[in-house]
Scaffold this motif. Structure first.
Motif: not given
Length: 187
Positions: A149-174
């Motif tokens: 999609x090419x969506x979220x390809x700015x530095x600010x959105x990439x940083x937010x998605x990095x934190x979102x991936x970490x948070x979502x993966x920790x929540x799913x794992x717990x």
């Protein structure tokens, strides 16, 4: 030069270098302007009478690049590296389980897994399997959105998605770890 180093290497390396060296000599004799001796050295290559890269940078006043061990990787890079590392860990784990099953049989694999599940390390073992799987899945979804999609390809959105991936993966794992633990037996 590259071909002069072939003499000091092993046989396989020489098998590759010898034909290349002969082809280079043939080109050099037929077309002298294309030979390696006529070519100018690349910037930063130390030749006789030329300054080294360090000396050139000292003359210009520019600092040398820092070494990778003192470089602080951005969160986005660490997130992307972690996606790849979890993929490698999952592959190694699957190959290990398949290897135990192939060498010992499925009953031995089942008994080893049951022994881990009955031990005190069961929650840690379950989290050690569920978190890499969740992180790799969430990271793959993020990369798919970026690529397709090419969506979220700015530095600010990439940083937010990095934190979102970490948070979502920790929540799913717990959640996966706690849901798979046996309930406390009250007698």
């Amino acid at each position: 030069f590259f071909f002069a180093d072939c003499r000091r290497r092993g046989r396989l390396y020489q098998a590759v270098c010898l034909p290349m060296s002969l082809a280079g000599r043939l080109v050099g004799r037929l077309m002298p302007s294309l030979s390696a001796r006529a070519a100018r050295p690349a910037p930063g290559i130390v030749r006789r009478g030329m300054a080294s890269y360090t000396e050139q940078m000292e003359k210009t006043g520019r600092p040398l690049s820092p070494h990778v061990t003192i470089y602080a990787f951005p969160t986005i890079a660490l997130s992307s590296i972690t996606v790849r590392a979890t993929g490698i860990l999952l592959t190694v784990g699957c190959v290990g389980v398949a290897g135990v099953s192939a060498t010992s049989g499925p009953e031995a694999t089942k008994s080893k897994v049951q022994a881990i599940a009955d031990s005190g390390a069961a929650p840690l073992a379950k989290f050690a399997v569920s978190w890499p799987l969740a992180y790799h899945f969430c990271g793959a979804c993020r990369h798919a959105v970026w690529d397709l999609k090419g969506y979220g390809f700015t530095n600010a959105m990439m940083l937010q998605s990095s934190y979102a991936v970490m948070g979502a993966s920790l929540a799913i794992a717990f959640l996966a770890t706690s849901a798979s633990l046996p309930a406390d037996k009250k007698e």
